[in-house]
Enzyme design. Structure first.
Site, PDB file in Angstrom:
ATOM      1  N   GLU A 177       0.832  -1.248  -0.142  1.00 31.52           N
ATOM      2  CA  GLU A 177       0.156   0.425  -0.261  1.00 31.52           C
ATOM      3  C   GLU A 177       0.756   1.282  -0.122  1.00 31.52           C
ATOM      4  O   GLU A 177       1.215   1.542   1.170  1.00 31.52           O
ATOM      5  CB  GLU A 177      -1.096  -0.061   1.022  1.00 31.52           C
ATOM      6  CG  GLU A 177      -1.978  -0.808   0.716  1.00 31.52           C
ATOM      7  CD  GLU A 177      -2.637  -0.828   2.534  1.00 31.52           C
ATOM      8  OE1 GLU A 177      -2.085   0.312   3.259  1.00 31.52           O
ATOM      9  OE2 GLU A 177      -3.990  -1.332   2.423  1.00 31.52           O
ATOM     10  N   GLU A 264      -6.559  -7.341  -0.309  1.00 28.38           N
ATOM     11  CA  GLU A 264      -6.164  -7.186   1.335  1.00 28.38           C
ATOM     12  C   GLU A 264      -7.532  -6.612   1.271  1.00 28.38           C
ATOM     13  O   GLU A 264      -7.656  -5.990   1.102  1.00 28.38           O
ATOM     14  CB  GLU A 264      -5.101  -6.191   1.795  1.00 28.38           C
ATOM     15  CG  GLU A 264      -5.295  -6.706   3.572  1.00 28.38           C
ATOM     16  CD  GLU A 264      -4.594  -5.854   3.833  1.00 28.38           C
ATOM     17  OE1 GLU A 264      -3.124  -6.096   3.657  1.00 28.38           O
ATOM     18  OE2 GLU A 264      -4.619  -4.633   4.569  1.00 28.38           O
TER      19      GLU A 264
HETATM   20  C1  IDC Z   1      -1.956  -3.314  10.780  1.00 27.79           C
HETATM   21  C2  IDC Z   1      -2.225  -4.791  12.061  1.00 27.79           C
HETATM   22  C3  IDC Z   1      -1.561  -4.021  13.468  1.00 27.79           C
HETATM   23  C4  IDC Z   1      -0.393  -3.134  12.989  1.00 27.79           C
HETATM   24  C5  IDC Z   1       0.221  -2.188  12.232  1.00 27.79           C
HETATM   25  C6  IDC Z   1       0.858  -1.844  11.638  1.00 27.79           C
HETATM   26  O1  IDC Z   1      -3.220  -5.326  11.987  1.00 27.79           O
HETATM   27  O2  IDC Z   1      -1.504  -5.226  14.160  1.00 27.79           O
HETATM   28  O3  IDC Z   1      -0.032  -3.055  14.085  1.00 27.79           O
HETATM   29  O4  IDC Z   1      -1.074  -3.075  10.596  1.00 27.79           O
HETATM   30  O5  IDC Z   1       1.280  -0.458  11.131  1.00 27.79           O
HETATM   31  C7  IDC Z   1      -3.690  -1.778   5.707  1.00 27.79           C
HETATM   32  C8  IDC Z   1      -2.238  -2.527   6.350  1.00 27.79           C
HETATM   33  C9  IDC Z   1      -2.146  -3.628   7.251  1.00 27.79           C
HETATM   34  C10 IDC Z   1      -2.336  -2.888   8.427  1.00 27.79           C
HETATM   35  C11 IDC Z   1      -3.831  -2.947   8.538  1.00 27.79           C
HETATM   36  C12 IDC Z   1      -5.080  -2.321   9.583  1.00 27.79           C
HETATM   37  O6  IDC Z   1      -1.945  -3.097   4.943  1.00 27.79           O
HETATM   38  O7  IDC Z   1      -0.687  -3.815   7.863  1.00 27.79           O
HETATM   39  O8  IDC Z   1      -2.413  -3.433   9.364  1.00 27.79           O
HETATM   40  N1  IDC Z   1      -4.486  -2.184   7.500  1.00 27.79           N
HETATM   41  O9  IDC Z   1      -4.324  -1.466   9.695  1.00 27.79           O
HETATM   42  N2  IDC Z   1      -3.949  -1.436   5.179  1.00 27.79           N
HETATM   43  C13 IDC Z   1      -4.950  -1.214   5.820  1.00 27.79           C
HETATM   44  C14 IDC Z   1      -5.408  -1.575   7.078  1.00 27.79           C
END
Ligand code: IDC
Length: 341
Positions: A177, A264
């Site tokens: 992303e 995702e």
């Molecule tokens: C989130 C995880 C969380 C972690 C964080 C790190 O759920 O536990 O602490 O990242 O920055 C995304 C991302 C994905 C995110 C997720 C939720 O690709 O890495 O994971 N998210 O925030 N894009 C939209 C949402």
């Protein structure tokens, strides 16, 4: 003479029983697969035709399954038993292995590159043994612009794709992303450096490319797509945050012929927590169904956050009971089981 005949009959009986015994035990071995061919055996090599992912015969294919959480945080879920459970009890045909680049223990932020590569390679082996497709995800997030670690990405994908050139179940996702103002042109420049490197080793693999603004501005690709075959573009949604407007954008792109891969998504909000919105998630599933889109759910872990599919107090890495799953886990498992009977 009579004795010889009865010995013969007895022997035939033994052979007959042994034969049936052998048949029974082979039936028992395939019993756990419910007699189904593995996804890999059923579809073979995948390619992109128009906006669709298709199999060797040109028939539309839908990949669906779980994405791991970051493998630096939750390496235990990169395991044979986990993948087997996801295939057999969850009916999924694909697993996405998320390797963060810049966060805690990331590939470019202090994590052991050897250990991370080994986890990725093990993950690919387990997926292959199980007959599933596997996505190797270079999980750009905090680094915002994939060009920040472009050299590392080139080296990583060169090394990794050299291992899988003769395997048809590996897909490459080259930037999860990009975000915070990184334009499609910047992403395209990056993709034009990484894709040829993969192509040299693995000429036909499907490659997924992230899009601006946390893989939501997929429409930016329309005017200026990449000039390679077998490329798909990522669209990510979190149902409690991204609703009609993002579905509308997705539809416009699909109708214009863009190959979209939902590599995702979550049923909760974009933080990965907050409440689930199953009404919106169901609307998304309708769109996914209508266009036969491929989709991977975030995330395979027992973290104390809404998007994790396993309860935080459950330490099991496979064969979870309903009570051991979170609300998200129960919903998405039901989705996989009922949508793809
Ligand atoms: C989130 C995880 C969380 C972690 C964080 C790190 O759920 O536990 O602490 O990242 O920055 C995304 C991302 C994905 C995110 C997720 C939720 O690709 O890495 O994971 N998210 O925030 N894009 C939209 C949402």
């Amino acid at each position: 003479m009579k004795k010889a005949v009865s010995v013969c009959i007895a022997l035939l009986g033994v052979i007959f029983c042994l034969g049936f015994g052998a048949m029974d035990s082979s039936a028992a071995q395939t019993g756990s697969d419910k007699g189904k061919e593995t996804p890999m055996a059923a579809y073979g090599a995948l390619r992109v035709q128009g906006r669709n992912l298709v199999n060797e015969k040109g028939e539309k294919v839908q990949l669906y399954g779980m994405s791991t959480h970051g493998i630096s945080w939750f390496p235990q879920f990169v395991s044979r038993e986990t993948f087997q459970t996801l295939k057999e009890d969850w009916n999924t045909n694909c697993i996405r292995i998320a390797m963060y680049t810049a966060e805690y223990g990331g590939y470019c932020s202090g994590g052991s590159q050897e250990e991370l590569k080994n986890l990725v390679k093990n993950g690919v082996s387990y997926a292959t043994e199980t007959g599933m497709y596997v996505i190797i995800d270079w999980h750009v997030l905090q680094d915002r612009d994939p060009n920040v670690y472009k050299d590392e990405a080139v080296t990583f994908f060169d090394e990794i794709s050299a291992l899988y050139g003769n395997q048809s179940n590996v897909l490459y996702e080259i930037c999860n992303e990009p975000n915070s103002g990184v334009s499609w042109e910047m992403i395209k420049n990056y993709a034009e450096a990484v894709i040829p490197v993969i192509r040299r080793n693995d000429p036909d693999a499907v490659i997924i490319v992230g899009t601006p603004n946390w893989s939501q501005e997929i429409d930016k690709v329309l005017e200026n797509p990449l000039d390679y075959d077998n490329v798909m573009y990522a669209l990510h949604f979190y149902a409690a945050t991204h609703t009609d407007w993002l579905r509308e954008r997705c539809k416009i792109c699909l109708e214009a012929g863009l190959p979209v891969f939902i590599s995702e998504f979550g049923m909760c909000d974009a933080s990965g927590s907050g409440g689930n919105d199953f009404t919106q998630a169901t609307e998304w599933m309708k769109l996914i169904d209508d266009y036969h889109l491929s989709y991977c759910c975030w995330n395979l872990a027992n973290k104390n956050e809404t998007s994790s599919i396993i309860q935080p107090d459950c330490m099991k890495i496979s064969k979870w009971t309903e009570e051991e799953l979170s609300e998200s886990g129960r919903w998405i498992q039901r989705q996989f089981l009922t949508e793809h009977p």
